[in-house]
Design an enzyme around this catalytic site. Sequence first.
Site, short mmCIF file in Angstrom:
data_model
loop_
_atom_site.label_atom_id
_atom_site.label_comp_id
_atom_site.label_asym_id
_atom_site.label_seq_id
_atom_site.Cartn_x
_atom_site.Cartn_y
_atom_site.Cartn_z
N LYS A 1 0.81 -1.10 0.01
CA LYS A 1 0.04 0.11 -0.14
C LYS A 1 0.92 1.07 -0.06
O LYS A 1 0.56 2.38 -0.55
CB LYS A 1 -0.94 -0.21 1.19
CG LYS A 1 -2.14 -1.03 1.07
CD LYS A 1 -3.30 -0.73 2.22
CE LYS A 1 -4.34 -1.19 1.84
NZ LYS A 1 -4.23 -2.82 1.67
N GLU B 1 -3.05 6.76 8.25
CA GLU B 1 -3.67 8.00 7.51
C GLU B 1 -4.97 8.27 8.34
O GLU B 1 -5.20 7.64 9.26
CB GLU B 1 -4.45 6.89 6.16
CG GLU B 1 -3.64 6.25 5.20
CD GLU B 1 -4.49 5.84 4.10
OE1 GLU B 1 -3.63 5.70 3.09
OE2 GLU B 1 -5.48 5.21 4.42
N HIS C 1 -14.62 -3.75 8.46
CA HIS C 1 -14.08 -3.22 7.36
C HIS C 1 -14.15 -4.30 6.13
O HIS C 1 -13.45 -4.23 5.16
CB HIS C 1 -12.37 -3.23 7.83
CG HIS C 1 -12.13 -2.14 8.64
ND1 HIS C 1 -12.49 -0.79 8.93
CD2 HIS C 1 -11.54 -2.61 9.72
CE1 HIS C 1 -12.31 -0.14 9.71
NE2 HIS C 1 -11.63 -1.21 10.46
N ARG D 1 -7.23 -7.96 -9.34
CA ARG D 1 -7.84 -9.17 -9.49
C ARG D 1 -9.10 -8.81 -9.55
O ARG D 1 -9.89 -7.77 -9.54
CB ARG D 1 -7.74 -9.92 -8.14
CG ARG D 1 -8.11 -9.18 -6.84
CD ARG D 1 -8.08 -10.31 -5.54
NE ARG D 1 -8.32 -9.70 -4.37
CZ ARG D 1 -9.41 -9.22 -3.68
NH1 ARG D 1 -10.72 -9.37 -4.59
NH2 ARG D 1 -9.41 -8.31 -2.54
#
Length: 658
Positions: free
Chosen positions: A121, A205, A240, A297
């Site tokens: 990430k 973040e 999540h 994907r």
Amino acid sequence: MMTTLTIKKLLIANRGEIACRVIKTAKALGIETAVVCSEPDANSLAVEMADACFVIGSAQASASYLDQQKIVDTAKHWGADAVHPGYGFLSENAEFSNLLAQNDIVFVGPPDSAMESMASKSEAKRLMEQAGVPLLPGYHGLEQDDETLRQAAADVGYPVMLKAAAGGGGKGMRIAYSPDDFPVTLDGARREAEKAFGDTTMLVEKYLAAPRHIEVQIFFDQAGQGVYLFDRDCSIQRRHQKVVEEAPAPGLSDELRKTMGETAVAAGRSIGYVGAGTVEFLLDTDGEFYFMEMNTRLQVEHPVTEMITGLDLVEWQLRVAQGHPLPLSQHELKVSGHSLEVRLYAEEPERDFLPATGTIQTLSWPPVQPWLRVETGVRAGDEITTWYDPMIAKLVTWGHDREQATERLVQALDQTHLTGLTSNRDFLLRTLRQPAFSEIPDTGFISHNQEQLFGVEPQERLMAMAAATLLAHSTAADNSPWHAGSGWRLMGQKQWYSCWQCEGEHYSVNISFDARRGWALKVNGQITAFDNIFIENNAVDITFAGKQNHIAVYANADGGVTAISPALTLPLSQPDYAVAEADENDLTAPMNGRIVAVMVRDGQAVEEGEPLVVLEAMKMEQTIRAPHSGIIDQILHQAGSLVEEGAPLLSFCEESES
């Protein structure tokens, strides 16, 4: 430059509904299919559907579905032209793709370089920043010591989201609300990231309190031609992970939809993407959107995109893998109607969505409709274990608009009956029926509607118990007085009586009828009058306050029953009054699983709410906390131990007892 080849034999390196989904398209294209599977999956629906099956290892994924060399050797042995990795397992593994290429076997997915770019990430954020894709404020650097990450959180400002750099599917994601939360949150996120991805690198973040989760489906061919197949809203989530997905995302202006789509295509083009991919954004309340991640994907929720475009994305994957150009250009792609998808899981929403295990005893789906898709990899008699994801099926509907698609999905869930284990069916129905759902939900939907989503209407519970009581007696199916066991007499009162146990509570249920007063239901002494009853086979229609309640009742293997209404699945058993109450000082496992961490030692003093043990099952962690202050008396299992639901984990006592 595109190289054209023909795929005649396709090996599918996945399981469950994923493998079944790929098999359906491959068969329609005349491609022979084979699946690899673990020992527990040797009799699965995917194995039944495929042309060939190869059992390659034990239940543990690392010994089967994640064993790259075994899969490649199997593909060579069978003579496969290509391997489709599905979604999950090895679908985003560049090493696996490269290993297949070394053996002249096509990987149905993007090139190694694209997967490597997005696998981290932090690297993905750097590349997206270079490509001009908007990013959330945060830290994506390589320095990973505690102090650097703590300072980054302070610089960003609390609350912050900690994310595994190698993550996906909500794994390794935790929210720290304050500096005091940060150390424990960081430890938990790292541990989960290590277990899921073998990499503890974290991102920090800014946490947006009420964003929407919007993702854009992109597709590229080998010549570099790319399109976006519009957007999906996946905002309703637990842990999540997505609960409801829909396409197109409601409430977006044409301009914003076009901007997000073109931004997603630019993101894919910047890394030389090929095949199906998804670029995920957070959309804030001010209309600004930020890059979150890119999944290299096909996504679990791709059916909603297929429903609104009329396309088969697995077919597109296979066409691109064979070197063909994209079937359509951007201006040829159109949206028709609206589509919704829910994931039916074996889990317990009322217990913080703990995964459930067990054997599926009854499983019936809605009648076939042109606007409905049921994608599943299980049947009645199959077992849901702790080894794999507990998803039972995806139910997908299409409508001319969002309202019709929602009505049809509610109808489909109403007609879905499952017994033998706990599922989230009732929770999904309550979600779709919430007035707030007709608006545009954000990622806080579940937390904002806790009371409505997790509460069960008392009337529903009473009617379910009444139906179970009626059908538990032979007099219910045959109302002839000559078969009655209720003390029937001419012009007298008819009665049915049962005792039930439900969710740890005992209930006495008495139903009566006489010609003067009509029907009455008494539960634990409380009387409720209702209007009428109609019984047919294993179903009862009870009319209460002018509303008809249709309830089906199924026998359970343990001698109890499960009553299923349009709003409630209620397992009922005969009470066992010999069972003693558990000692509140003996903490037990809330689910079958493996202990991944013991955070205390014998004799240690603990405060109420302090974490004691971390239990993991089906890729999900559950932290066991102290119910009150005390002293740890005895730890009964160490890290790595497998435990069953209800097994004692440790005991502790009040400080005054020590």
